[in-house]
Motif scaffolding. Structure first.
Motif, PDB file in Angstrom:
ATOM      1  N   LEU A  16      -3.232  -1.232   0.521  1.00  0.00           N
ATOM      2  CA  LEU A  16      -3.309  -0.973  -0.915  1.00  0.00           C
ATOM      3  C   LEU A  16      -4.077  -2.084  -1.614  1.00  0.00           C
ATOM      4  O   LEU A  16      -4.973  -1.829  -2.423  1.00  0.00           O
ATOM      5  CB  LEU A  16      -1.906  -0.820  -1.500  1.00  0.00           C
ATOM      6  N   ILE A  17      -3.734  -3.319  -1.307  1.00  0.00           N
ATOM      7  CA  ILE A  17      -4.406  -4.476  -1.921  1.00  0.00           C
ATOM      8  C   ILE A  17      -5.896  -4.461  -1.591  1.00  0.00           C
ATOM      9  O   ILE A  17      -6.736  -4.681  -2.474  1.00  0.00           O
ATOM     10  CB  ILE A  17      -3.741  -5.792  -1.460  1.00  0.00           C
ATOM     11  N   ASP A  18      -6.239  -4.199  -0.337  1.00  0.00           N
ATOM     12  CA  ASP A  18      -7.645  -4.145   0.073  1.00  0.00           C
ATOM     13  C   ASP A  18      -8.427  -3.064  -0.682  1.00  0.00           C
ATOM     14  O   ASP A  18      -9.645  -3.138  -0.791  1.00  0.00           O
ATOM     15  CB  ASP A  18      -7.775  -3.889   1.575  1.00  0.00           C
ATOM     16  N   ASN A  19      -7.708  -2.074  -1.199  1.00  0.00           N
ATOM     17  CA  ASN A  19      -8.353  -0.990  -1.938  1.00  0.00           C
ATOM     18  C   ASN A  19      -8.217  -1.147  -3.446  1.00  0.00           C
ATOM     19  O   ASN A  19      -8.431  -0.201  -4.208  1.00  0.00           O
ATOM     20  CB  ASN A  19      -7.816   0.355  -1.467  1.00  0.00           C
ATOM     21  N   GLY A  20      -7.852  -2.353  -3.887  1.00  0.00           N
ATOM     22  CA  GLY A  20      -7.892  -2.691  -5.298  1.00  0.00           C
ATOM     23  C   GLY A  20      -6.725  -2.221  -6.146  1.00  0.00           C
ATOM     24  O   GLY A  20      -6.855  -2.126  -7.365  1.00  0.00           O
ATOM     25  N   VAL A  21      -5.587  -1.905  -5.511  1.00  0.00           N
ATOM     26  CA  VAL A  21      -4.406  -1.510  -6.271  1.00  0.00           C
ATOM     27  C   VAL A  21      -3.237  -2.419  -5.915  1.00  0.00           C
ATOM     28  O   VAL A  21      -3.247  -3.085  -4.888  1.00  0.00           O
ATOM     29  CB  VAL A  21      -4.036  -0.028  -6.032  1.00  0.00           C
ATOM     30  N   GLU A  22      -2.247  -2.417  -6.786  1.00  0.00           N
ATOM     31  CA  GLU A  22      -1.079  -3.283  -6.591  1.00  0.00           C
ATOM     32  C   GLU A  22       0.079  -2.474  -6.014  1.00  0.00           C
ATOM     33  O   GLU A  22       0.505  -1.481  -6.618  1.00  0.00           O
ATOM     34  CB  GLU A  22      -0.661  -3.879  -7.934  1.00  0.00           C
ATOM     35  N   PRO A  23       0.597  -2.868  -4.857  1.00  0.00           N
ATOM     36  CA  PRO A  23       1.763  -2.181  -4.310  1.00  0.00           C
ATOM     37  C   PRO A  23       2.961  -2.347  -5.250  1.00  0.00           C
ATOM     38  O   PRO A  23       3.154  -3.409  -5.847  1.00  0.00           O
ATOM     39  CB  PRO A  23       2.034  -2.904  -2.988  1.00  0.00           C
ATOM     40  N   ALA A  24       3.768  -1.290  -5.385  1.00  0.00           N
ATOM     41  CA  ALA A  24       4.922  -1.336  -6.281  1.00  0.00           C
ATOM     42  C   ALA A  24       5.996  -0.390  -5.763  1.00  0.00           C
ATOM     43  O   ALA A  24       5.717   0.526  -4.991  1.00  0.00           O
ATOM     44  CB  ALA A  24       4.505  -0.938  -7.690  1.00  0.00           C
ATOM     45  N   SER A  25       7.207  -0.605  -6.223  1.00  0.00           N
ATOM     46  CA  SER A  25       8.298   0.311  -5.881  1.00  0.00           C
ATOM     47  C   SER A  25       8.141   1.589  -6.708  1.00  0.00           C
ATOM     48  O   SER A  25       7.464   1.597  -7.737  1.00  0.00           O
ATOM     49  CB  SER A  25       9.649  -0.336  -6.181  1.00  0.00           C
ATOM     50  N   LEU A  26       8.787   2.644  -6.267  1.00  0.00           N
ATOM     51  CA  LEU A  26       8.744   3.892  -7.029  1.00  0.00           C
ATOM     52  C   LEU A  26       9.338   3.684  -8.414  1.00  0.00           C
ATOM     53  O   LEU A  26       8.770   4.146  -9.412  1.00  0.00           O
ATOM     54  CB  LEU A  26       9.484   5.003  -6.286  1.00  0.00           C
ATOM     55  N   ASP A  27      10.459   2.973  -8.501  1.00  0.00           N
ATOM     56  CA  ASP A  27      11.079   2.710  -9.807  1.00  0.00           C
ATOM     57  C   ASP A  27      10.127   1.961 -10.733  1.00  0.00           C
ATOM     58  O   ASP A  27      10.044   2.255 -11.922  1.00  0.00           O
ATOM     59  CB  ASP A  27      12.376   1.917  -9.653  1.00  0.00           C
ATOM     60  N   GLU A  28       9.396   0.999 -10.187  1.00  0.00           N
ATOM     61  CA  GLU A  28       8.441   0.222 -10.983  1.00  0.00           C
ATOM     62  C   GLU A  28       7.309   1.116 -11.498  1.00  0.00           C
ATOM     63  O   GLU A  28       6.940   1.043 -12.674  1.00  0.00           O
ATOM     64  CB  GLU A  28       7.874  -0.909 -10.117  1.00  0.00           C
ATOM     65  N   VAL A  29       6.778   1.964 -10.638  1.00  0.00           N
ATOM     66  CA  VAL A  29       5.700   2.870 -11.048  1.00  0.00           C
ATOM     67  C   VAL A  29       6.203   3.813 -12.146  1.00  0.00           C
ATOM     68  O   VAL A  29       5.543   3.998 -13.170  1.00  0.00           O
ATOM     69  CB  VAL A  29       5.157   3.666  -9.840  1.00  0.00           C
ATOM     70  N   LEU A  30       7.375   4.401 -11.937  1.00  0.00           N
ATOM     71  CA  LEU A  30       7.899   5.347 -12.914  1.00  0.00           C
ATOM     72  C   LEU A  30       8.188   4.690 -14.256  1.00  0.00           C
ATOM     73  O   LEU A  30       7.836   5.222 -15.306  1.00  0.00           O
ATOM     74  CB  LEU A  30       9.170   6.016 -12.379  1.00  0.00           C
TER      75      LEU A  30
END
Length: 96
Positions: A16-30
Motif C-alpha cells: 500500500l505504501i509503495d503505491n502511495g496510500v496510507e494503510p489504515a484499519s477499517l474503523d479508521e477509514v470509516l
C-alpha cells in the motif's frame, strides 16, 4: 493535504505504501473519510461485513460508493443509513 487511507486485509502495508496510500484499519477509514469507496470481492469471510455498525461509524454526510459486489454490504442497513440522512450512497451493484 489529502491523504488516501486504505483498508485491505490481504495486502501487506508495504505494498500500500509503495503505491502511495496510507494503510489504515477499517474503523479508521470509516470514521475519518468523507468518501468511502468499496472495491472488494465477495468471499466467505466478508459476506455482508459492512452493516449497520459500519455505517454508524461514518461521518454524517459522508458518501459510501459501492463499486464491487453487493454481497459485501448489508443492503437493508445501507438503505436505513441513507434514509435516516446519516450518509449518502451510490452503487452500481445490487443484491438482485
Amino acid at each position: 493535504r489529502t491523504c488516501t487511507k486504505v483498508y485491505d486485509p490481504w495486502l501487506p502495508p508495504s505494498i500500500l505504501i509503495d503505491n502511495g496510500v496510507e494503510p489504515a484499519s477499517l474503523d479508521e477509514v470509516l470514521s475519518q473519510s468523507d468518501f468511502v469507496f468499496v472495491v472488494a470481492s465477495v468471499t466467505s469471510e466478508n459476506q455482508g461485513f459492512l452493516g449497520a455498525d459500519s455505517f454508524a461509524k461514518m461521518r454524517k454526510g459522508a458518501a459510501f460508493i459501492l463499486l464491487s459486489r453487493a454481497g459485501v454490504v448489508d443492503f437493508a442497513a445501507l438503505m436505513a443509513a441513507v434514509k435516516s440522512g446519516h450518509i449518502v450512497a451510490a452503487s452500481d451493484v445490487f443484491p438482485e
